[in-house]
Design a protein around this motif. Structure first.
Motif, PDB file in Angstrom:
ATOM      1  N   ALA A 187       0.831  -1.213   0.000  1.00  0.00           N
ATOM      2  CA  ALA A 187       0.000   0.000   0.000  1.00  0.00           C
ATOM      3  C   ALA A 187       0.860   1.256   0.000  1.00  0.00           C
ATOM      4  O   ALA A 187       0.433   2.312  -0.497  1.00  0.00           O
ATOM      5  N   THR A 190       1.610   3.408  -3.330  1.00  0.00           N
ATOM      6  CA  THR A 190       0.690   4.388  -3.913  1.00  0.00           C
ATOM      7  C   THR A 190       1.032   5.823  -3.539  1.00  0.00           C
ATOM      8  O   THR A 190       0.464   6.761  -4.103  1.00  0.00           O
ATOM      9  N   ARG A 191       1.962   6.014  -2.629  1.00  0.00           N
ATOM     10  CA  ARG A 191       2.376   7.372  -2.252  1.00  0.00           C
ATOM     11  C   ARG A 191       3.374   7.964  -3.272  1.00  0.00           C
ATOM     12  O   ARG A 191       3.666   9.158  -3.222  1.00  0.00           O
ATOM     13  N   LEU A 194       3.969   6.085  -9.903  1.00  0.00           N
ATOM     14  CA  LEU A 194       3.948   4.728 -10.465  1.00  0.00           C
ATOM     15  C   LEU A 194       3.977   4.828 -11.990  1.00  0.00           C
ATOM     16  O   LEU A 194       3.029   5.319 -12.608  1.00  0.00           O
ATOM     17  N   TRP A 207      -0.600  -1.831 -13.019  1.00  0.00           N
ATOM     18  CA  TRP A 207      -0.596  -1.508 -11.593  1.00  0.00           C
ATOM     19  C   TRP A 207      -1.926  -1.844 -10.915  1.00  0.00           C
ATOM     20  O   TRP A 207      -1.941  -2.318  -9.766  1.00  0.00           O
ATOM     21  N   THR A 208      -3.042  -1.620 -11.578  1.00  0.00           N
ATOM     22  CA  THR A 208      -4.343  -1.891 -10.964  1.00  0.00           C
ATOM     23  C   THR A 208      -4.459  -3.360 -10.561  1.00  0.00           C
ATOM     24  O   THR A 208      -4.861  -3.687  -9.438  1.00  0.00           O
ATOM     25  N   LEU A 211      -1.663  -4.331  -7.731  1.00  0.00           N
ATOM     26  CA  LEU A 211      -2.016  -3.864  -6.393  1.00  0.00           C
ATOM     27  C   LEU A 211      -3.236  -4.610  -5.851  1.00  0.00           C
ATOM     28  O   LEU A 211      -3.318  -4.918  -4.647  1.00  0.00           O
ATOM     29  N   ALA A 218      -5.638   0.905  -6.593  1.00  0.00           N
ATOM     30  CA  ALA A 218      -4.736   1.794  -7.321  1.00  0.00           C
ATOM     31  C   ALA A 218      -5.224   3.228  -7.191  1.00  0.00           C
ATOM     32  O   ALA A 218      -6.429   3.472  -7.060  1.00  0.00           O
ATOM     33  N   PRO A 219      -4.320   4.212  -7.192  1.00  0.00           N
ATOM     34  CA  PRO A 219      -4.735   5.618  -7.097  1.00  0.00           C
ATOM     35  C   PRO A 219      -5.687   5.987  -8.226  1.00  0.00           C
ATOM     36  O   PRO A 219      -5.495   5.569  -9.375  1.00  0.00           O
ATOM     37  N   PRO A 222      -3.203   8.428 -10.794  1.00  0.00           N
ATOM     38  CA  PRO A 222      -1.791   8.128 -10.546  1.00  0.00           C
ATOM     39  C   PRO A 222      -0.891   9.273 -10.980  1.00  0.00           C
ATOM     40  O   PRO A 222      -1.150   9.941 -11.991  1.00  0.00           O
TER      41      PRO A 222
END
Length: 305
Positions: A187, A190-191, A194, A207-208, A211, A218-219, A222
């Motif tokens: 987690a 996500t900061r 990506l 990424w989706t 994660l 995912a954000p 992003p």
């Protein structure tokens, strides 16, 4: 060779004679050879003058070879067929010397090209042609001898053999990893930016999906760089633009060189795999079997759990 030339009539005349004898027609022979009927007649007349006897009987609306004409026609046709077969065999041998391999841009650049020199050194008489293309290819078309693709293993236009599977994990440059510090939970990824790449391939993991395998959303927006190709995403990671997804088979050399590093020990094994796609309707070259053996030997050096 000089004596042989003196003993033989002009090849052009013999070619015209062979066509006339085989087709039993000056007109059809002229059409096949792409010349006028008068030109064919002149060549036959030249031969008859050279030999001193007629080669054809000119009958009403047809011709037929004389006894000498039949003997010469049989020998000429046999000789021409032998020459044609020899040329075909030589052309086949020349084609056997070239081995055309199709691979995607990412696979070609990151996996195949860094290794293929060992195959070339082992088989110096083979000419390799690497066809780099991401689109689907029909191996039965004759354009390539073997294709390497990632997918489900179902290709209707080719025979398929498994090469290897893969696993995916986050990667970045060593400098970027040092800058953001150690990560303990997916987690936390996500900061940070990506890096992603565009694709319409449903077998590709982004990424989706990655994660989600760890119950992380995912954000929505992003912040990382978005690239057109996976190769660009990897170069973006190499240059410190953020975190990309590393497909281990493709980035293992960069990891070994410490140009990229893993961000976490978390990884997912791909549902799909890399496959060798071979023609179904064309005979397989002997050199293809040599390449397959080499590819599988290279693949066995890294086992994905």
């Amino acid at each position: 060779m000089a004596n042989l030339r003196r003993k033989l009539p002009p090849l052009t005349a013999l070619t015209a004679f062979e066509a006339v004898a085989r087709l039993a027609s000056f007109t059809r022979a002229a059409e096949e050879l792409g010349v006028t009927q008068a030109a064919v007649s002149r060549q036959i007349h030249l031969l008859e003058q050279t030999f001193g006897y007629p080669l054809f009987r000119r009958l009403h609306r047809r011709i037929e070879p004389t006894e000498n004409g039949r003997l010469l026609a049989s020998t000429t046709t046999t000789a021409f067929n032998l020459i044609a077969e020899t040329i075909a065999d030589l052309s086949k041998e020349e084609a056997e010397d070239e081995l055309a391999i199709s691979a995607t841009m990412a696979f070609s650049q990151f996996w195949l090209l860094p290794r293929i020199s060992s195959f070339s050194k082992a088989h110096p008489n083979l000419k390799l042609r690497i066809v780099t293309q991401d689109n689907v290819i029909n191996v039965d078309s004759g354009e390539v001898d073997l294709a390497i693709r990632f997918g489900s293993g179902f290709w209707p236009n080719g025979h398929v053999e498994l090469l290897f599977n893969d696993e995916i994990f986050p990667i970045c440059s060593p400098e970027y990893a040092e800058e953001i510090g150690e990560l303990h939970d997916p987690a936390e990824l996500t900061r940070y930016p990506l890096i992603s790449n565009d694709t319409t391939d449903p077998t590709w993991t982004g990424w989706t999906e990655w994660l989600a395998a760890f119950s992380v959303a995912a954000p929505a927006r992003p912040s990382g760089m978005r690239c057109s190709f996976y190769t660009e995403a990897i170069y973006a990671a190499l240059n410190g633009h953020g975190i990309a997804l590393g497909w281990r088979r493709l980035v293992e050399d960069l990891l070994a060189q410490r140009r990229l590093v893993r961000m976490t020990d978390k990884a997912i094994v791909t549902r799909n795999a890399y496959f060798l796609i071979l023609p179904r309707r064309r005979a397989r070259k002997t050199s293809v079997d040599l390449l397959i053996e080499w590819l599988k030997d290279e693949a066995s050096t890294l086992q994905i759990p």
